[in-house]
Motif scaffolding. Structure first.
Motif, PDB file in Angstrom:
ATOM      1  N   ASP A   1     -39.843 -38.911 -55.854  1.00 34.22           N
ATOM      2  CA  ASP A   1     -38.772 -38.846 -54.919  1.00 34.22           C
ATOM      3  C   ASP A   1     -38.568 -37.302 -55.031  1.00 34.22           C
ATOM      4  O   ASP A   1     -39.296 -36.387 -55.554  1.00 34.22           O
ATOM      5  CB  ASP A   1     -37.690 -39.819 -55.389  1.00 34.22           C
TER       6      ASP A   1
ATOM      7  N   GLY B   1     -43.354 -41.613 -44.535  1.00 30.41           N
ATOM      8  CA  GLY B   1     -42.180 -41.171 -44.393  1.00 30.41           C
ATOM      9  C   GLY B   1     -41.348 -41.575 -43.111  1.00 30.41           C
ATOM     10  O   GLY B   1     -40.187 -41.678 -42.864  1.00 30.41           O
TER      11      GLY B   1
ATOM     12  N   GLN C   1     -40.439 -47.407 -41.952  1.00 31.04           N
ATOM     13  CA  GLN C   1     -39.389 -48.299 -42.491  1.00 31.04           C
ATOM     14  C   GLN C   1     -39.841 -49.668 -42.887  1.00 31.04           C
ATOM     15  O   GLN C   1     -39.923 -50.564 -41.997  1.00 31.04           O
ATOM     16  CB  GLN C   1     -37.916 -48.389 -41.604  1.00 31.04           C
TER      17      GLN C   1
ATOM     18  N   THR D   1     -33.910 -50.976 -46.840  1.00 31.20           N
ATOM     19  CA  THR D   1     -34.357 -49.535 -47.349  1.00 31.20           C
ATOM     20  C   THR D   1     -34.743 -48.751 -46.462  1.00 31.20           C
ATOM     21  O   THR D   1     -34.836 -48.813 -45.164  1.00 31.20           O
ATOM     22  CB  THR D   1     -35.816 -50.076 -48.389  1.00 31.20           C
ATOM     23  N   PRO D   2     -34.374 -47.115 -46.835  1.00 29.54           N
ATOM     24  CA  PRO D   2     -34.694 -46.082 -45.829  1.00 29.54           C
ATOM     25  C   PRO D   2     -36.193 -45.897 -45.588  1.00 29.54           C
ATOM     26  O   PRO D   2     -36.964 -46.465 -46.158  1.00 29.54           O
ATOM     27  CB  PRO D   2     -34.136 -44.955 -46.827  1.00 29.54           C
TER      28      PRO D   2
ATOM     29  N   GLY E   1     -40.058 -44.399 -45.722  1.00 31.96           N
ATOM     30  CA  GLY E   1     -40.418 -43.936 -46.569  1.00 31.96           C
ATOM     31  C   GLY E   1     -40.278 -44.339 -47.958  1.00 31.96           C
ATOM     32  O   GLY E   1     -40.307 -43.520 -49.200  1.00 31.96           O
ATOM     33  N   PHE E   2     -39.885 -45.627 -48.297  1.00 32.44           N
ATOM     34  CA  PHE E   2     -39.533 -46.191 -49.465  1.00 32.44           C
ATOM     35  C   PHE E   2     -40.898 -46.706 -50.351  1.00 32.44           C
ATOM     36  O   PHE E   2     -41.239 -47.591 -49.325  1.00 32.44           O
ATOM     37  CB  PHE E   2     -38.547 -47.501 -49.283  1.00 32.44           C
ATOM     38  N   ASP E   3     -41.061 -46.371 -51.218  1.00 31.15           N
ATOM     39  CA  ASP E   3     -42.239 -46.828 -51.937  1.00 31.15           C
ATOM     40  C   ASP E   3     -41.845 -48.100 -52.650  1.00 31.15           C
ATOM     41  O   ASP E   3     -41.025 -48.144 -53.669  1.00 31.15           O
ATOM     42  CB  ASP E   3     -42.932 -45.785 -53.057  1.00 31.15           C
TER      43      ASP E   3
ATOM     44  N   GLU F   1     -37.409 -43.669 -52.804  1.00 31.93           N
ATOM     45  CA  GLU F   1     -37.774 -43.051 -51.481  1.00 31.93           C
ATOM     46  C   GLU F   1     -38.500 -41.558 -51.813  1.00 31.93           C
ATOM     47  O   GLU F   1     -38.124 -40.761 -52.689  1.00 31.93           O
ATOM     48  CB  GLU F   1     -36.461 -42.751 -50.899  1.00 31.93           C
TER      49      GLU F   1
ATOM     50  N   LYS G   1     -41.572 -35.862 -47.032  1.00 34.27           N
ATOM     51  CA  LYS G   1     -41.912 -36.617 -45.988  1.00 34.27           C
ATOM     52  C   LYS G   1     -42.673 -35.901 -44.667  1.00 34.27           C
ATOM     53  O   LYS G   1     -43.012 -36.498 -43.803  1.00 34.27           O
ATOM     54  CB  LYS G   1     -40.598 -37.100 -45.189  1.00 34.27           C
TER      55      LYS G   1
END
Length: 546
Positions: free
Chosen positions: A447, A468, A471, A476-477, A479-481, A487, A491
């Motif tokens: 992150d 990035g 969604q 979750t925002p 780019g959330f892995d 996150e 990005k």
């Protein structure tokens, strides 16, 4: 066995250990002498016929224990031969001097031959068995293999099930009634337990002695104990009571002076709680064996029979999803790239790319070339410009990586990335340092709090390129892995020397094409050629030849 598996060294050292312990226990016999001498001589000659093995049985330290025990056994047998021709005092003195002299000569000879280079020293794989932290420090390429990781308790229970509990009981039954054969079983069990705890792959050496020997002995003894009386009752022993007939009629008291119970009353008292306990224990043992059979069938069909190229996931309703990204990517490579294209990837996927995509790889699962693998790790760990120089020197056309952030696949290259750094640092300590990829607090994070060296390296940029903008879930925002539950911190990823060529359906496999040099850069990298053929002349020749 020598031609099929390099682990034959385990057996080659286990049998000499058995003979050596028998000598210490004073269980020497002509059977032991004939059996081991025949085994060592014939096995040595036959194993040397395997081309890959060659002269290793007489030139490597891993085989010296077998040779040492063979020499010690010959000295011991010779002293036993002299035993009948000497007095007891003379034999004891000669025996002590002979055994000590033979052991000293063998030990000093091995040291001298090792020092002079005739016998190769112990390899790193064997050092890592005795010192579990040796490989991580000195040979990270060995420690990076998942099969070389220490075995967890979950793995023991997953593979052995209830036999984890019955195995010690079988070992105790063996030691309780010891003989020459059971000494071997006990040594095999103890050594296999240790080695299986050091490496996951060495569970192969533990399962035969656990499943086929000691657990079977434990169950057999339990059934014999609880079912033996019934078997004896069905076949009662025949007693010669001719001399006792006259006495038995008048003998109404036992040795303690108490009145004897009739036979019918004795049977009634035994039929009280005893048979119920026997039935309960027998049914419990049978249920455990049935559960073990069901567990083995499930493990075989689900864990050990599914190809690793095709992955499967299950939904909440029990339906199964097939993830065929690997085959999809390899098929794309086979159909859309030049047949002479070179693919750079981590060595785990080398055999798959060569076999399924039919393309040349830089490194594969034959992990002997440590320096070459370290160079690939350096390219993955460096920034794009430095990595491009390495890829140009290796004539790389495509780069393949595995990314599991979309589907939560934990075996991707980001999770393996630290091993790439460690292997590269071993060969290039001035350029790559593992500490640069951690935060000041010593954390490995992807992150915004992650290390800038990590956020700008080639592996990070190839994994999270365009990620990035994605969604995956409204909770979750972008780019959330999902694999790292974070996150991503970078990005805005752009490439100068690479371009995205292929990304599989679930983003599991991503392939990038290495751009060729620009005209100006090509002139700077390549030497100027003076004898250039004029363009018109070259074209006329080409047309004429057609």
């Amino acid at each position: 066995m020598v031609s099929a598996w390099g682990g034959y060294v385990f057996i080659i050292n286990l049998i000499p250990l058995h003979v050596f312990v028998l000598l210490l226990m004073q269980r020497y016999s002509k059977r032991v002498y004939i059996a081991y001498s025949t085994f060592y001589i014939v096995g040595l000659i036959l194993s040397m016929q395997i081309p890959f093995v060659g002269f290793q049985p007489i030139r490597t330290s891993e085989h010296m224990a077998a040779a040492g025990v063979f020499a010690l056994l010959q000295a011991y047998a010779f002293l036993q031969y002299l035993r009948d021709k000497l007095t007891k005092q003379e034999f004891q003195t000669l025996f002590f001097l002979g055994v000590s002299l033979a052991a000293g000569i063998v030990f000093l000879t091995v040291i001298y031959l090792t020092y002079t280079g005739y016998i190769a020293p112990w390899s790193g794989r064997f050092y890592s068995l005795w010192d579990t932290g040796y490989a991580k420090i000195h040979i990270p390429i060995i420690a990076s293999v998942s099969e070389h990781q220490p075995t967890t308790w979950v793995s023991f229970f997953f593979d052995l099930h209830i036999l984890v509990c019955t195995f010690p009981a079988g070992l105790w039954f063996c030691i309780k009634n010891i003989n020459d054969e059971r000494v071997f079983v006990a040594l095999y069990a103890i050594s296999a337990v240790y080695f299986a705890g050091v490496m996951v792959r060495l569970m192969l050496t533990l399962t035969p002695v656990v499943c086929c020997m000691l657990s079977a002995i434990a169950f057999s003894n339990v059934f014999e104990h609880y079912l033996g009386d019934d078997m004896k009752r069905e076949n009662p022993p025949i007693e010669d009571s001719s001399d006792e007939d006259g006495k038995s009629s008048g003998n109404l008291y036992d040795k303690a002076g108490k009145v004897k119970k009739p036979v019918s009353e004795q049977e009634k008292t035994e039929e009280g709680l005893g048979p119920n306990i026997k039935s309960i224990v027998t049914m419990l043992m049978l249920m455990l064996l049935m559960m073990f059979a069901v567990h083995c069938t499930w493990v075989t069909s689900n864990a050990y029979s599914s190809p690793s190229v095709v992955l499967a996931s299950y939904n909440h309703d029990g339906t199964r999803n097939i993830l065929d990204d690997f085959r999809e990517a390899y098929y794309w490579l086979r159909q859309n790239t030049d047949e002479h294209a070179r693919v750079m990837s981590w060595w785990d996927y080398g055999y798959q790319i060569a076999g399924m995509a039919n393309r040349t790889t830089l490194v594969d699962n034959n992990t002997w070339n440590n320096s070459h693998i370290a160079l690939v790790g350096k390219a993955m760990s460096s920034n794009e410009s430095a990595a491009y120089e390495i890829m140009r020197s290796l004539d790389v056309d495509y780069v393949l990586i595995i990314f599991g952030g979309v589907i939560g696949y934990s075996g991707d290259d980001i999770n393996k990335f630290l091993w790439m750094v460690r292997i590269a640092e071993g060969e290039h300590p001035k350029d790559i340092r593992e500490s640069d990829y951690f935060t000041p607090q010593g954390e490995f994070r992807v992150d915004k709090a992650g290390s800038q060296t990590l956020l700008n390296c080639l592996m990070y940029k190839m994994s999270y390129y365009r990620f990035g903008e994605m969604q995956l879930d409204f909770r979750t925002p972008p780019g959330f892995d999902r694999t790292r539950n974070a996150e991503i911190g970078n990005k805005d990823i752009k490439f100068k020397h690479l371009e995205e060529a292929f990304t599989s359906e679930h983003w599991l496999v991503r392939i990038y094409k290495v751009k060729p040099l620009d005209n100006r850069e090509a002139l700077d990298h390549k030497p100027r050629v003076t004898n250039i053929v004029p363009k018109q002349k070259y074209l006329s020749k080409k047309v004429g030849s057609m």
